[in-house]
Design an enzyme around this catalytic site. Sequence first.
Site, PDB file in Angstrom:
ATOM      1  N   LYS A  46       0.899  -1.173  -0.020  1.00  0.00           N
ATOM      2  CA  LYS A  46      -0.105   0.110  -0.109  1.00  0.00           C
ATOM      3  C   LYS A  46       0.808   1.068  -0.086  1.00  0.00           C
ATOM      4  CE  LYS A  46      -4.603   1.001   0.106  1.00  0.00           C
ATOM      5  NZ  LYS A  46      -5.564   0.452  -0.256  1.00  0.00           N
TER       6      LYS A  46
HETATM    7  P1  NAD Z   1     -13.231   7.606  -2.645  1.00  0.00           P
HETATM    8  O1  NAD Z   1     -12.109   8.630  -2.265  1.00  0.00           O
HETATM    9  O2  NAD Z   1     -13.616   7.653  -3.952  1.00  0.00           O
HETATM   10  O3  NAD Z   1     -14.123   7.958  -1.722  1.00  0.00           O
HETATM   11  C1  NAD Z   1     -14.132   8.033  -0.253  1.00  0.00           C
HETATM   12  C2  NAD Z   1     -15.580   8.444   0.444  1.00  0.00           C
HETATM   13  O4  NAD Z   1     -15.641   8.531   1.860  1.00  0.00           O
HETATM   14  C3  NAD Z   1     -16.005   9.917   0.005  1.00  0.00           C
HETATM   15  O5  NAD Z   1     -17.461   9.827  -0.279  1.00  0.00           O
HETATM   16  C4  NAD Z   1     -15.623  10.625   1.341  1.00  0.00           C
HETATM   17  O6  NAD Z   1     -16.396  11.792   1.376  1.00  0.00           O
HETATM   18  C5  NAD Z   1     -16.006   9.725   2.412  1.00  0.00           C
HETATM   19  N1  NAD Z   1     -15.359   9.973   3.505  1.00  0.00           N
HETATM   20  C6  NAD Z   1     -13.945  10.376   3.967  1.00  0.00           C
HETATM   21  N2  NAD Z   1     -13.897  10.518   5.282  1.00  0.00           N
HETATM   22  C7  NAD Z   1     -15.170  10.376   5.953  1.00  0.00           C
HETATM   23  C8  NAD Z   1     -15.810  10.541   7.062  1.00  0.00           C
HETATM   24  N3  NAD Z   1     -14.727  10.851   7.959  1.00  0.00           N
HETATM   25  N4  NAD Z   1     -17.012  10.255   7.215  1.00  0.00           N
HETATM   26  C9  NAD Z   1     -17.762   9.864   6.144  1.00  0.00           C
HETATM   27  N5  NAD Z   1     -17.289   9.749   5.055  1.00  0.00           N
HETATM   28  C10 NAD Z   1     -15.998   9.843   4.699  1.00  0.00           C
HETATM   29  O7  NAD Z   1     -12.573   6.228  -2.107  1.00  0.00           O
HETATM   30  P2  NAD Z   1     -12.829   4.967  -2.441  1.00  0.00           P
HETATM   31  O8  NAD Z   1     -11.938   4.583  -3.701  1.00  0.00           O
HETATM   32  O9  NAD Z   1     -14.413   4.820  -2.709  1.00  0.00           O
HETATM   33  O10 NAD Z   1     -12.232   4.069  -1.136  1.00  0.00           O
HETATM   34  C11 NAD Z   1     -13.158   4.134   0.058  1.00  0.00           C
HETATM   35  C12 NAD Z   1     -12.902   2.881   1.033  1.00  0.00           C
HETATM   36  O11 NAD Z   1     -12.757   1.905   0.201  1.00  0.00           O
HETATM   37  C13 NAD Z   1     -11.377   3.062   1.455  1.00  0.00           C
HETATM   38  O12 NAD Z   1     -11.277   2.482   2.720  1.00  0.00           O
HETATM   39  C14 NAD Z   1     -10.614   2.287   0.327  1.00  0.00           C
HETATM   40  O13 NAD Z   1      -9.377   1.708   1.101  1.00  0.00           O
HETATM   41  C15 NAD Z   1     -11.424   1.081   0.291  1.00  0.00           C
HETATM   42  N6  NAD Z   1     -11.098   0.381  -1.071  1.00  0.00           N
HETATM   43  C16 NAD Z   1     -11.338   0.869  -2.159  1.00  0.00           C
HETATM   44  C17 NAD Z   1     -10.787   0.475  -3.275  1.00  0.00           C
HETATM   45  C18 NAD Z   1     -11.129   0.782  -4.659  1.00  0.00           C
HETATM   46  O14 NAD Z   1     -10.732   0.211  -5.662  1.00  0.00           O
HETATM   47  N7  NAD Z   1     -11.198   2.235  -4.900  1.00  0.00           N
HETATM   48  C19 NAD Z   1     -10.614  -1.077  -3.185  1.00  0.00           C
HETATM   49  C20 NAD Z   1     -10.778  -1.746  -2.092  1.00  0.00           C
HETATM   50  C21 NAD Z   1     -11.040  -0.709  -0.725  1.00  0.00           C
END
Ligand code: NAD
Length: 427
Positions: free
Chosen positions: A121
Amino acid sequence: MDNTAEKTSPPLSYARLAAQSPWTTYLAQVDRVTPYLKNLARWVETLKHPKRAMIVDVPIEMDDGSVRHFEGFRVQHNLSRGPGKGGLRFHPQVTLEETMALAAWMTIKTAAMDLPFGGAKGGVRVDPFALSPTELEKLTRRYTSEISIIIGPQKDIPAPDVNTNAQVMAWMMDTYSMQVGFTASGVVTGKPLHLGGSLGRVKATGRGVFVTGRTAASRIGLDLNGARVAVQGFGNVGSSAAELFAVHGAKVVAIQDQWGTLIDEGGIDVRSLSQNMHPEKGIGGSHANNHAFWETPCDILILAALESQMTPARARITTAKLVLEGANGPTLPEADDILADRNILVVPDVICNAGGVTVSYFEWVQDFSSFFWSEDEINARLDTLMVESLRKIWACADHYKISLRTATYVIACGRILDARQVRGLYP
Ligand code: NAD
């Protein structure tokens, strides 16, 4: 062999960091699985030590002529089963310890899905919304250049995570390619389609959340048609998962992002919301207070924001019957116990959000063969792999009478430590 072989090195200082951090959550999860590892338990310390962690200084010249320094990290937690795989996060709260935990969860996830990868990561501590597009590009390129000695298509392959996207991946791929002197499309996944990206990658994580959620719902007799869904985090993962649930008849009644909360018991038009979202103001609209989100009556709760969001207090008040961990590490161990006591089923992150890395694997394979599959083919392969992985995990959970999380760790840690044992220790 002596079964204390792996216990001889003293615990590393980073294992004694903040009491309730993502890394300590991860360590607690590993401790829970150790009794089920049988003869492989002697290797379990492997999982408690990242293989390699790099801290880099990322200086960039800002648009106003000043120079600012940002701190960046790339952690390769375990490479026993293949190259490192894991996203890159731009966020003001990124730390080495958080990156270690996220890398470790990638190790578990790739093994749980039986993908030929280890776990890694990356992160840069920065508020990307405070940077201009030019500054963001400079930051990405300098960070990539600094970590280029440890990444590569056969070494470690970054992908998008919180606040990074296909454009950021294109800059990373270009920077790395300039350094090695040829176009190395396989160095990152989640790239734009015309640069070797894969169809289906953008929505793959949300799709996996839906596929595992649908399977889990049917196991507990919860009909998706009319089921009330609450979603925390409405970015890549949360919005795609919510859309799929809505398409299959569920009613999305609450959404929370970092800017606010929307609650509508009549159902929120998810597709229109994601199409009309302001890039820097999120879901907008009339904001309820944060606490109200956790109290909103719902059947399914999707956690798709950040780590440590499901606290013991929130676990006590949620009305959900099913919790889907789209985010990595969203549930604190104590909250996990409370949810289990309340008979609330949790589909853990390490399988629930594995759709993204699975399609990243498909992208990596397609890049190597320069032969690209159709979106239907990708979605079908993804659905099959996820359903099959969850089936094995469920069988393990039933066998030992343990949670899905511990069962996922039993299967994943078994594969990782088996590879460790068969490879043996060098030198
Ligand atoms: P992103 O940046 O597209 O979205 C993140 C979302 O979380 C946004 O809507 C943001 O406003 C919200 N957020 C951030 N802090 C917050 C808080 N304190 N309270 C409420 N909402 C909050 O990110 P993403 O890619 O959708 O990733 C989200 C999660 O999924 C992360 O934990 C990431 O590690 C995990 N993840 C992502 C992927 C991927 O393919 N993008 C894969 C596996 C896991």
